[in-house]
Every structure is written in C-alpha cells, then in structure tokens.
Design an enzyme around this catalytic site. Structure first.
Site, mmCIF file in Angstrom:
data_model
loop_
_atom_site.group_PDB
_atom_site.id
_atom_site.type_symbol
_atom_site.label_atom_id
_atom_site.label_comp_id
_atom_site.label_asym_id
_atom_site.label_seq_id
_atom_site.Cartn_x
_atom_site.Cartn_y
_atom_site.Cartn_z
ATOM 1 N N ASP A 141 0.839 -1.208 0.000
ATOM 2 C CA ASP A 141 0.000 0.000 0.000
ATOM 3 C C ASP A 141 0.867 1.248 0.000
ATOM 4 O OD1 ASP A 141 -2.577 1.412 2.180
ATOM 5 O OD2 ASP A 141 -2.323 1.463 -0.007
ATOM 6 N N LYS A 144 2.696 3.463 -5.689
ATOM 7 C CA LYS A 144 2.140 2.443 -6.606
ATOM 8 C C LYS A 144 3.161 1.974 -7.645
ATOM 9 C CE LYS A 144 -1.010 3.410 -3.911
ATOM 10 N NZ LYS A 144 -0.939 2.662 -2.625
ATOM 11 N N ASP A 169 -3.272 -3.013 -2.420
ATOM 12 C CA ASP A 169 -4.345 -2.029 -2.426
ATOM 13 C C ASP A 169 -4.252 -1.193 -3.705
ATOM 14 O OD1 ASP A 169 -5.315 0.870 -0.443
ATOM 15 O OD2 ASP A 169 -6.529 -0.570 -1.539
ATOM 16 N N ASN A 170 -5.363 -0.521 -4.065
ATOM 17 C CA ASN A 170 -5.385 0.482 -5.135
ATOM 18 C C ASN A 170 -5.106 -0.030 -6.542
ATOM 19 O OD1 ASN A 170 -3.705 2.071 -2.579
ATOM 20 N ND2 ASN A 170 -5.781 2.693 -3.179
ATOM 21 N N GLU A 199 -11.409 4.252 -0.574
ATOM 22 C CA GLU A 199 -11.740 4.510 0.824
ATOM 23 C C GLU A 199 -12.576 5.802 0.959
ATOM 24 O OE1 GLU A 199 -8.684 3.793 -0.257
ATOM 25 O OE2 GLU A 199 -7.191 5.227 0.393
HETATM 26 O O1 LIG Z 1 -0.768 7.192 -3.092
HETATM 27 C C1 LIG Z 1 -1.291 6.407 -2.306
HETATM 28 N N1 LIG Z 1 -0.574 5.735 -1.402
HETATM 29 C C2 LIG Z 1 0.851 5.966 -1.324
HETATM 30 C C3 LIG Z 1 1.287 5.650 0.063
HETATM 31 C C4 LIG Z 1 2.503 5.942 0.466
HETATM 32 C C5 LIG Z 1 2.943 5.674 1.845
HETATM 33 O O2 LIG Z 1 3.969 4.684 1.811
HETATM 34 C C6 LIG Z 1 5.143 5.229 2.379
HETATM 35 N N2 LIG Z 1 6.294 4.559 1.767
HETATM 36 C C7 LIG Z 1 6.876 3.533 2.458
HETATM 37 C C8 LIG Z 1 7.933 2.841 1.912
HETATM 38 C C9 LIG Z 1 8.417 3.178 0.643
HETATM 39 O O3 LIG Z 1 9.386 2.560 0.138
HETATM 40 C C10 LIG Z 1 7.785 4.238 -0.046
HETATM 41 C C11 LIG Z 1 6.719 4.920 0.524
HETATM 42 C C12 LIG Z 1 5.027 6.723 2.182
HETATM 43 O O4 LIG Z 1 5.865 7.437 3.061
HETATM 44 C C13 LIG Z 1 3.558 6.919 2.491
HETATM 45 O O5 LIG Z 1 3.306 6.891 3.878
HETATM 46 C C14 LIG Z 1 -2.766 6.249 -2.283
HETATM 47 C C15 LIG Z 1 -3.525 7.193 -2.965
HETATM 48 C C16 LIG Z 1 -4.908 7.084 -2.962
HETATM 49 N N3 LIG Z 1 -5.661 8.061 -3.672
HETATM 50 O O6 LIG Z 1 -6.920 8.016 -3.642
HETATM 51 O O7 LIG Z 1 -5.052 8.976 -4.311
HETATM 52 C C17 LIG Z 1 -5.570 6.063 -2.282
HETATM 53 C C18 LIG Z 1 -4.800 5.111 -1.596
HETATM 54 O O8 LIG Z 1 -5.396 4.080 -0.914
HETATM 55 C C19 LIG Z 1 -3.410 5.189 -1.602
HETATM 56 O O9 LIG Z 1 -2.707 4.213 -0.941
HETATM 57 MG MG LIG Z 2 -3.986 2.530 -0.452
#
Ligand SMILES: O=C(NC/C=C/[C@H]1O[C@@H](n2ccc(=O)cc2)[C@H](O)[C@@H]1O)c1cc([N+](=O)[O-])cc(O)c1O
Ligand SMILES: [Mg+2]
Length: 214
Positions: A141, A144, A169-170, A199
């Site tokens: 999650d 992406k 997810d997603n 969500e």
């Molecule tokens: O962009 C999304 N998620 C990216 C999540 C990123 C998370 O993962 C961490 N990370 C941890 C380790 C790493 O290597 C890289 C990042 C980042 O620091 C952040 O905390 C997203 C976007 C939507 N949306 O509606 O736009 C809906 C969702 O459910 C989503 O998950």
């Molecule tokens: Mg997500």
C-alpha cells in the site's frame, strides 16, 4: 506551525478511541476520515477484504509496505495470533511517530515493528538484520510504482515461499499496472481480483491477491 492532517487524525484517535481497543481506533479513524478529512487509509470497505485475506493467511510473519498513520497495521495486527509479528515499512519521518502512537493506543505495540526507510533499502535487510526467514503475508500500500520492483526484490531475496500471500491495495485507483503485469499471467503466482471502492468515496477501486507458488 499548524498541525498536519495526520496529527489531527492522531488527536482524534487519542481523544475518542478506547485505549487498548483496536476496533475503536479503526472506527475513530474511519469516522474522522469520512466526515472531516479524507486520508489514504485502506478504510472500512476494503478493510473487510484485508481482514478476510489476513484470516486466510493466518501469518506468523507479515510485512506491510506503507504504514502511513498505522490504520492497516492496526487492522492486520489485531488479527495476528500471539506468536505472530508484523513488520511495517514507512519512509516519511513525520508519519512514523504518529503511526507508533496510534498502534500503541490500539494496544498492539508488541505485535508491530515499524521500520523507517524505503522498502527497496529495507527488504534486502529483512533476513540479515531483522531475522526474518520467509514472509507469510505482504500488504502492498505504498507508492504504486514501487509495488512491482519491490515484489521482485522480495522474490530475489528469498523472502517468499510456496503459499506466501501478497495483497495489493489500489489496483483500481490510483492503479498499479506494472504490478498487475508482473503477477498476472505469471506461472509463479495465482491471482484473485477483489473489486471494491476507494476509501470513504463512491469511486471504484480494487485489491489484488497474488499467491506465490514457488
Ligand atoms: O498514493 C497512495 N498511497 C501511497 C502511500 C505511500 C505511503 O507509503 C510510504 N512509503 C513507504 C515505503 C516506501 O518505500 C515508499 C513509501 C510513504 O511514506 C507513504 O506513507 C494512495 C492514494 C490514494 N488516492 O486516492 O489517491 C488512495 C490510496 O489508498 C493510496 O494508498
Ligand atoms: Mg492505499
């Protein structure tokens, strides 16, 4: 400097949730994020799919990529058996203490270890530094475009075994096309698609389960 959204979510949890009650922490976050400020927690609807797959996997060692505020870490850890443990990788230094606090309010601090950094840097250390043998369950999650390369890292570092369950997810929105390309039509994975909704919104989304076949 005014507070961040993530700090406001923590404020709401620490004020409204029942200490030690994981369900009340989840309900509080879902309420806040559906009524006050949207946030990218997996949420209550897709959370039920996550619950189902975690129960099916009944993991001893689980990994989460992308802790954020700790919502899905609480969701997963509340279902783990006594001897089981969840490692959750978070890159954003602002989110780590917030997630730790939320996990602690849920009473699950002994079940979850947050590893701070990029998944691509931590995955190679899981065996040597964190004494992991193989992973029974992985929840993807995080960014992406990192789902596919980090899954390949899990394979390359021998962290998957026959039957390891990946849940992403997603798959619908924002989408993870490279990940789907990697696991679908791949003899090493058995995939299942779970249509759902983004969500706290009506927009369609989906999750993908990919069982590693060895
Ligand atoms: O962009 C999304 N998620 C990216 C999540 C990123 C998370 O993962 C961490 N990370 C941890 C380790 C790493 O290597 C890289 C990042 C980042 O620091 C952040 O905390 C997203 C976007 C939507 N949306 O509606 O736009 C809906 C969702 O459910 C989503 O998950
Ligand atoms: Mg997500």
């Amino acid at each position: 400097m005014d507070q961040s959204k993530e700090q406001r979510i923590l404020n709401s949890v620490s004020y409204n949730a029942i200490k030690g009650d994981a369900e009340s922490v989840l309900d509080c976050i879902d309420k806040y994020c559906s009524q006050k400020e949207w946030a990218m927690n997996v949420g209550d609807e897709k959370g039920l799919i996550l619950d189902k797959i975690v129960k099916e996997a009944d993991p001893t060692v689980a990994l989460e990529l992308g802790t954020y505020c700790g919502y899905s870490a609480v969701r997963i850890a509340r279902l783990l058996k006594p001897s089981a443990h969840l490692f959750s990788i978070e890159f954003n230094a602002e989110f780590v203490p917030i997630a730790k606090e939320i996990i602690e309010i849920a009473g699950l601090e002994d079940k979850v270890t947050i590893l701070e950094g990029h998944a691509q840097d931590i995955i190679p250390q899981l065996k040597t530094k964190y004494n992991v043998d193989t992973l029974d369950f992985v929840f993807l999650d995080h960014w992406k475009d990192r789902y596919a390369p980090d899954t390949i890292l899990l394979e390359q570092y021998g962290l998957l075994r026959k039957g390891s369950i990946l849940l992403a997810d997603n798959i619908g929105f924002p989408g993870a096309p490279d990940f789907l390309k990697h696991v679908r039509n791949n003899e090493h994975y058995e995939c299942t698609h779970y249509p759902s909704h983004l969500e706290y919104m009506k927009a369609p989304d989906a999750m993908e389960k990919a069982v590693y076949l060895g």
